[in-house]
Design a protein around this motif. Sequence first.
Motif, PDB file in Angstrom:
ATOM      1  N   LYS A  48       0.811  -1.226   0.000  1.00 45.53           N
ATOM      2  CA  LYS A  48       0.000   0.000   0.000  1.00 45.53           C
ATOM      3  C   LYS A  48       0.847   1.281   0.000  1.00 45.53           C
ATOM      4  O   LYS A  48       0.377   2.338  -0.370  1.00 45.53           O
ATOM      5  N   ASP A  67       3.527  -7.685   1.785  1.00 44.36           N
ATOM      6  CA  ASP A  67       2.417  -7.568   2.717  1.00 44.36           C
ATOM      7  C   ASP A  67       1.244  -6.947   1.966  1.00 44.36           C
ATOM      8  O   ASP A  67       1.333  -5.809   1.518  1.00 44.36           O
ATOM      9  N   SER A 180       3.302   3.773  12.210  1.00 46.37           N
ATOM     10  CA  SER A 180       4.079   4.112  11.029  1.00 46.37           C
ATOM     11  C   SER A 180       4.968   5.323  11.264  1.00 46.37           C
ATOM     12  O   SER A 180       4.488   6.387  11.631  1.00 46.37           O
ATOM     13  N   GLY A 217       6.951   0.534  10.150  1.00 47.11           N
ATOM     14  CA  GLY A 217       7.122   1.720  10.993  1.00 47.11           C
ATOM     15  C   GLY A 217       8.455   2.416  10.821  1.00 47.11           C
ATOM     16  O   GLY A 217       8.666   3.505  11.355  1.00 47.11           O
ATOM     17  N   GLU A 252       7.385  -5.907   7.965  1.00 47.46           N
ATOM     18  CA  GLU A 252       6.541  -5.371   6.884  1.00 47.46           C
ATOM     19  C   GLU A 252       6.883  -3.911   6.602  1.00 47.46           C
ATOM     20  O   GLU A 252       6.026  -3.038   6.709  1.00 47.46           O
ATOM     21  N   GLY A 254       7.252  -0.478   4.892  1.00 44.81           N
ATOM     22  CA  GLY A 254       6.686   0.220   3.744  1.00 44.81           C
ATOM     23  C   GLY A 254       7.547   1.426   3.435  1.00 44.81           C
ATOM     24  O   GLY A 254       8.405   1.401   2.558  1.00 44.81           O
ATOM     25  N   ARG A 255       7.368   2.477   4.226  1.00 48.53           N
ATOM     26  CA  ARG A 255       8.032   3.749   3.945  1.00 48.53           C
ATOM     27  C   ARG A 255       9.558   3.635   3.918  1.00 48.53           C
ATOM     28  O   ARG A 255      10.226   4.387   3.210  1.00 48.53           O
ATOM     29  N   TYR A 357       3.338   6.697   0.522  1.00 48.20           N
ATOM     30  CA  TYR A 357       1.940   7.121   0.614  1.00 48.20           C
ATOM     31  C   TYR A 357       1.679   8.390  -0.196  1.00 48.20           C
ATOM     32  O   TYR A 357       1.096   9.352   0.280  1.00 48.20           O
TER      33      TYR A 357
HETATM   34  C1  LIG Z   1       0.847   0.308   6.558  1.00 47.35           C
HETATM   35  C2  LIG Z   1       1.292  -0.986   7.080  1.00 47.35           C
HETATM   36  C3  LIG Z   1       2.642  -1.366   7.007  1.00 47.35           C
HETATM   37  C4  LIG Z   1       3.733  -0.442   6.527  1.00 47.35           C
HETATM   38  O1  LIG Z   1       4.001   0.539   7.469  1.00 47.35           O
HETATM   39  P1  LIG Z   1       5.247   1.538   7.290  1.00 47.35           P
HETATM   40  O2  LIG Z   1       5.139   2.449   8.445  1.00 47.35           O
HETATM   41  O3  LIG Z   1       5.091   2.233   5.985  1.00 47.35           O
HETATM   42  O4  LIG Z   1       6.480   0.717   7.359  1.00 47.35           O
HETATM   43  C5  LIG Z   1       2.978  -2.626   7.434  1.00 47.35           C
HETATM   44  N1  LIG Z   1       2.061  -3.484   7.919  1.00 47.35           N
HETATM   45  C6  LIG Z   1       0.752  -3.162   8.009  1.00 47.35           C
HETATM   46  C7  LIG Z   1      -0.201  -4.159   8.530  1.00 47.35           C
HETATM   47  C8  LIG Z   1       0.339  -1.901   7.618  1.00 47.35           C
HETATM   48  O5  LIG Z   1      -0.953  -1.570   7.723  1.00 47.35           O
END
Ligand SMILES: *Cc1c(COP(=O)(O)O)cnc(C)c1O
Length: 377
Positions: A48, A67, A180, A217, A252, A254-255, A357
């Motif tokens: 996402k 994820d 996050s 996070g 997991e 993301g950022r 995002y």
């Molecule tokens: C959004 C999300 C992430 C990614 O979070 P980041 O802060 O971008 O690393 C990982 N796992 C879940 C379940 C999320 O909802």
Amino acid sequence: MDLIKLIESRLAEGNDDSFYILNLEDVRLKYRLWMEKIPRVVPYYAVKCNDLEEVLNTLRDLGAGFDCASKKEIHQMLALNVDKEKILYTHTAKQISHLKYSAEQNIEKITFDSVEELEKIKKVHPNAKVVLRIRFDAASSIINLGIKFGCDPIKEAPKFIELCKDMNMNLIGISFHVGSGTQDFGIFERALATVRELFDFAATIGFKLNFVDIGGGFIGENISLLDNYAKSINTGIDKNFPSSNEVEIVAEPGRYFVDSAFSIATQIVLKKSGTDGQIHYYLNESIYMSFLIAFLYKSDLKFTIIRKSKMENETKSEKLSTLWGCTCNSMDKIMGDCMMKEMEIGDWLIFHNMGAYTLTVSTKFNGFENNKVFILK
Ligand SMILES: *Cc1c(COP(=O)(O)O)cnc(C)c1O
């Protein structure tokens, strides 16, 4: 210089829209550093955060998992030939049709944080390998996820583990997401100690758990923070899960992977002086486009200026200014009441750290859109 050439060639074609620039090498560097500093934790990238195909392919080729939180995200990853084993379905409130799809596609690892969701899974995807998500909030983060997801590790988690036994569900492990964008580094070590306690409790009723998911996070803007996360995570793992063949540990992020890899180029469409004594600039970008999350969470924004006339000397003074977004909504303000070097109509601003995002939440409101990404391989 490449960027100036790019802007000039687009302008020559009559295109003055904003656009993204992606440096894929930055994504690869982030992956290498992660594996070097946190070798026991396999990253499953949170789709996402930024689902540009080149990003997904790059991470897939490096060995990352993914994820996913919806049918479409799962479908997207399968279409890119990602191994099913490498997909986690981590939403804790799944639509039935999405859950069905995950069952049909044999996506096995899925999370839950309530009795009600477990009952749904039992009905629709009874052979799933379920992962219990606990709440474990960092002291501070950009986006707190605990208010919406995760069960209480003390009051609820043991009950839910027992319930898995009663319902004959295949519980394999525990997950959490601290929020996050956190700088509460010690939270990972503390959370891992709690996960260990739940592993031990589960063992007393006959579950041999072997899967730990430490969530996301991790801030991606400043790579020097990685050492702090690594220290906390590695200590937590060494203390609580010393033997590497006993348990599989994933995260997991993301950022972390995308934030610094993307920049946005946006042009000043109008400059005018207001009766408030400020200079008001209007850009071809918007909080409805790339700046939504920055707007909602009041993020600090950093930009550099590319002058329309490169010959002009750079000794302009700073003035109190506001940067407005391009839509016809007065909430659409990108930066307000800031001291900025004076700029002109036609100058370009390059905003840095714009990968997380942004593309995935961007809208087409009012007929404005930023959907062009130039990729530096
Ligand atoms: C959004 C999300 C992430 C990614 O979070 P980041 O802060 O971008 O690393 C990982 N796992 C879940 C379940 C999320 O909802």
